[in-house]
Design a protein around this motif. Structure first.
Motif, mmCIF file in Angstrom:
data_model
loop_
_atom_site.group_PDB
_atom_site.id
_atom_site.type_symbol
_atom_site.label_atom_id
_atom_site.label_comp_id
_atom_site.label_asym_id
_atom_site.label_seq_id
_atom_site.Cartn_x
_atom_site.Cartn_y
_atom_site.Cartn_z
ATOM 1 N N VAL A 1 -11.586 -2.857 -4.638
ATOM 2 C CA VAL A 1 -11.641 -2.848 -3.178
ATOM 3 C C VAL A 1 -13.088 -2.648 -2.727
ATOM 4 C CG1 VAL A 1 -9.282 -2.009 -2.950
ATOM 5 C CG2 VAL A 1 -11.155 -0.371 -3.011
ATOM 6 N N PHE A 2 -13.454 -3.318 -1.624
ATOM 7 C CA PHE A 2 -14.824 -3.165 -1.131
ATOM 8 C C PHE A 2 -14.869 -2.623 0.297
ATOM 9 C CE2 PHE A 2 -13.924 -7.062 1.052
ATOM 10 C CZ PHE A 2 -14.867 -7.181 2.065
ATOM 11 N N ARG A 3 -13.728 -2.591 0.970
ATOM 12 C CA ARG A 3 -13.679 -1.997 2.304
ATOM 13 C C ARG A 3 -12.236 -1.635 2.617
ATOM 14 N NH1 ARG A 3 -14.313 -6.816 6.862
ATOM 15 N NH2 ARG A 3 -12.755 -8.231 5.983
ATOM 16 N N GLY A 4 -12.072 -0.793 3.639
ATOM 17 C CA GLY A 4 -10.729 -0.399 4.020
ATOM 18 C C GLY A 4 -10.747 0.532 5.212
ATOM 19 N N HIS A 5 -9.612 1.160 5.446
ATOM 20 C CA HIS A 5 -9.466 2.052 6.605
ATOM 21 C C HIS A 5 -8.397 3.086 6.295
ATOM 22 C CE1 HIS A 5 -9.386 3.194 10.894
ATOM 23 N NE2 HIS A 5 -8.084 3.369 10.695
ATOM 24 N N ILE A 6 -8.711 4.348 6.537
ATOM 25 C CA ILE A 6 -7.735 5.430 6.415
ATOM 26 C C ILE A 6 -7.184 5.715 7.811
ATOM 27 C CG2 ILE A 6 -7.328 7.781 5.636
ATOM 28 C CD1 ILE A 6 -8.253 5.857 3.418
ATOM 29 N N LEU A 7 -5.882 5.588 7.989
ATOM 30 C CA LEU A 7 -5.285 5.759 9.313
ATOM 31 C C LEU A 7 -5.175 7.241 9.667
ATOM 32 C CD1 LEU A 7 -4.070 2.925 8.159
ATOM 33 C CD2 LEU A 7 -2.512 3.139 10.093
ATOM 34 N N ASP A 8 -5.585 7.589 10.886
ATOM 35 C CA ASP A 8 -5.384 8.955 11.364
ATOM 36 C C ASP A 8 -4.046 9.030 12.104
ATOM 37 O OD1 ASP A 8 -5.805 7.939 13.966
ATOM 38 O OD2 ASP A 8 -7.930 8.495 13.965
ATOM 39 N N ASP A 9 -3.709 10.213 12.612
ATOM 40 C CA ASP A 9 -2.396 10.401 13.251
ATOM 41 C C ASP A 9 -2.213 9.474 14.453
ATOM 42 O OD1 ASP A 9 -1.750 12.316 11.399
ATOM 43 O OD2 ASP A 9 -2.251 14.021 12.684
ATOM 44 N N GLU A 10 -3.287 9.287 15.224
ATOM 45 C CA GLU A 10 -3.181 8.395 16.379
ATOM 46 C C GLU A 10 -2.944 6.954 15.923
ATOM 47 O OE1 GLU A 10 -5.920 8.341 20.092
ATOM 48 O OE2 GLU A 10 -6.632 6.727 18.785
ATOM 49 N N ASP A 11 -3.674 6.526 14.891
ATOM 50 C CA ASP A 11 -3.482 5.175 14.358
ATOM 51 C C ASP A 11 -2.025 4.945 13.965
ATOM 52 O OD1 ASP A 11 -6.182 4.477 14.554
ATOM 53 O OD2 ASP A 11 -6.635 5.077 12.495
ATOM 54 N N LEU A 12 -1.420 5.928 13.323
ATOM 55 C CA LEU A 12 -0.045 5.778 12.850
ATOM 56 C C LEU A 12 0.927 5.618 14.015
ATOM 57 C CD1 LEU A 12 -0.139 8.421 9.982
ATOM 58 C CD2 LEU A 12 0.117 5.948 9.700
ATOM 59 N N LYS A 13 0.692 6.328 15.108
ATOM 60 C CA LYS A 13 1.546 6.171 16.297
ATOM 61 C C LYS A 13 1.383 4.781 16.902
ATOM 62 C CE LYS A 13 1.584 11.040 17.761
ATOM 63 N NZ LYS A 13 1.226 11.985 18.848
ATOM 64 N N ILE A 14 0.116 4.370 17.080
ATOM 65 C CA ILE A 14 -0.136 3.066 17.700
ATOM 66 C C ILE A 14 0.379 1.949 16.803
ATOM 67 C CG2 ILE A 14 -1.931 1.491 18.545
ATOM 68 C CD1 ILE A 14 -1.476 3.991 20.260
ATOM 69 N N ARG A 15 0.179 2.103 15.498
ATOM 70 C CA ARG A 15 0.656 1.086 14.558
ATOM 71 C C ARG A 15 2.151 0.854 14.728
ATOM 72 N NH1 ARG A 15 0.508 0.937 7.856
ATOM 73 N NH2 ARG A 15 1.181 -1.219 7.776
ATOM 74 N N GLN A 16 2.930 1.931 14.848
ATOM 75 C CA GLN A 16 4.373 1.783 14.973
ATOM 76 C C GLN A 16 4.749 1.100 16.284
ATOM 77 O OE1 GLN A 16 6.758 2.645 12.418
ATOM 78 N NE2 GLN A 16 7.708 1.139 13.765
ATOM 79 N N HIS A 17 4.069 1.441 17.376
ATOM 80 C CA HIS A 17 4.366 0.785 18.655
ATOM 81 C C HIS A 17 4.086 -0.716 18.577
ATOM 82 C CE1 HIS A 17 5.455 4.231 21.033
ATOM 83 N NE2 HIS A 17 4.320 4.869 20.773
ATOM 84 N N ILE A 18 2.942 -1.094 18.002
ATOM 85 C CA ILE A 18 2.595 -2.516 17.907
ATOM 86 C C ILE A 18 3.552 -3.235 16.961
ATOM 87 C CG2 ILE A 18 0.819 -4.109 17.064
ATOM 88 C CD1 ILE A 18 -1.272 -2.341 18.377
#
Length: 454
Positions: free
Chosen positions: A359-376
């Motif tokens: 892997v050369f890049r990525g993103h660790i989801l924070d608590d807000e990301d997890l909420k928004i991810r589920q809504h989308i």
């Protein structure tokens, strides 16, 4: 579709196969160790119950299709097959080391590309048998692959079916010879007919075709012809995609025709609206965004049961928390993090040979990301989302305020704690999802990075 709505909402926007979208990943906060820890966490939480998914990116193509935005390598040298597949199996071994000797339960497997059927049936069999020797295959597994109608043989289909594959997808795009020439994708109807009929004869339960609207020189007459030709074969599923014109990202590949050859926004929306009506008249049900299926197909059944899922592989009739992407440029998803592999064959193989997960890049989801991810995800899969104390977020009131105009235009319905996209608004699903995209709203792009939503 009213032209005024097209003009109003036809803006650049993500397709939301993830949230955050790739341009908004926090790469500075990402590390290989953080990625491995998220994989271990997800595996321990979910494997025994639902299993895992694997996506294998097989990047080689013999010719360049000028509409394509995938990561690929153009070559006619088939000597590249064996070294590449050896690297894929070595990469998988690196993931196995994270699982403390426990065999993963493999629920979903997808071969994408590139052109998976660039590889010989024998080499694909070697790859898959090597993978299967290290896993437990789940009951009711979903194994699928993408095939090019020009080079998929009956042997390809039989070998993969014997290994447990039950779904196959063929890229058709358009049957008009002028359009085919412009996108450098010359394939006779007879080739598509052959692979479709072979698949059914062998026993595949689902055959899918891809059609694209918005290609150069396309008119409704040409699109209508392509749909009627497709109906002669009646695939179980159809992906009816909007062409994503992003030459500033993909370079020369999408400059194989003049910009003036592309349908305008209004013309492109007419292709979709007329195409959608014709497909529905012919018995297809629209599923999520860009997809149609016959009622018997698992995709439509998953929509009815509420099990439909969306990830980097598109829509799926089931979900797993952990999806591992193997191969050059493949993207993985542990639910808590995303990671993308090196984007050239050479860099990918070098990292694997060094014994490193590439892997050369990525993103660790924070608590807000997890909420928004589920809504989308709810909006993209079920065309609605709701919230309570646990799933609300600080900017929710602003998001609802930004949706008021769409509500006035009849695209959505807003109640006390729920948003629902109407049938009229289905074509603007991406626009609705964008109002929840906090990372993009907080940092609007200064240059164009997404295709148009319409």
């Amino acid at each position: 579709m009213e032209n005024s709505l097209v003009n109003k909402y036809n803006i650049p926007g993500p397709r939301y196969t993830s949230y955050p979208t790739v341009p908004y990943w926090d790469e500075a906060g990402f590390s290989g160790n953080a990625w491995k820890n998220s994989v271990i966490r997800s595996f321990n939480e979910s494997d025994s119950e639902e299993g895992i998914s694997i996506y294998i990116h097989l990047p080689f193509c013999e010719a360049l299709c000028t509409f394509c935005a995938c990561h690929k390598r153009i070559t006619k040298q088939h000597s590249v097959e064996t070294p590449y597949l050896e690297s894929v199996l070595k990469e998988w071994d690196l993931y196995l080391k994270l699982f403390n000797g426990k065999k993963p339960k493999l629920k979903e497997l997808h071969l994408g590309g590139g052109t998976p059927t660039f590889f010989s049936p024998e080499n694909l069999k070697t790859l898959l048998e090597g993978l299967f020797s290290t896993v437990e295959i789940a009951e009711n597994q979903e194994f699928s692959f993408e095939g090019h109608p020009n080079n998929t043989t009956k042997e390809h289909l039989q070998v993969l079916f014997d290994l447990g594959f039950t779904r196959c997808s063929f890229g058709v795009q358009d049957y008009d010879p002028i359009v085919q020439k412009a996108i450098n994708r010359i394939q006779p109807f007879e080739n598509v007919k052959n692979v479709t009929e072979w698949a059914r004869e062998i026993g595949y339960k689902s055959v899918s075709h891809d059609l694209i609207f918005g290609l150069p020189h396309q008119t409704w007459e040409k699109m209508e012809h392509s749909i009627h030709k497709t109906m002669e074969l009646k695939p179980d599923r159809l992906a009816f995609y909007s062409y994503a014109h992003v030459p500033w990202i993909k370079g020369v590949g999408q400059r194989g025709f003049d910009e003036n050859d592309l349908p305008s926004g209004d013309e492109k929306r007419k292709l979709y609206e007329n195409g959608k009506k014709l497909l529905e008249d012919l018995g297809y049900k629209e599923v999520g965004m860009d997809h149609f299926s016959l009622e018997h197909d698992d995709l439509y059944q998953s929509l009815k049961s509420g099990n439909i899922h969306r990830n980097f592989m598109g829509y799926s009739s089931s979900k797993t928390q952990l999806m591992i992407g193997l191969g050059m440029s493949a993207i993985s998803d542990s639910w808590y993090a995303f990671a993308q592999n090196e984007k050239t064959v050479e860099d990918y193989q070098t990292r694997v040979e060094e014994g490193k997960i590439p892997v050369f890049r990525g993103h660790i989801l924070d608590d807000e990301d997890l909420k928004i991810r589920q809504h989308i995800l709810n909006l993209m899969c079920r065309l609605e989302t709701s919230w309570d104390v646990q799933t609300a977020f600080p900017e929710l009131e602003n998001a609802i305020g930004n949706l008021k105009e769409m509500e006035s235009d009849g695209l959505i319905e807003i109640t006390e704690n729920k948003i629902k996209i109407t049938e009229k608004g289905r074509a603007f699903t991406r626009n609705v999802a964008m109002t929840f995209d906090l990372r993009m709203l907080r940092k609007q792009p200064q240059t164009r990075i997404f295709s148009m939503t319409v």
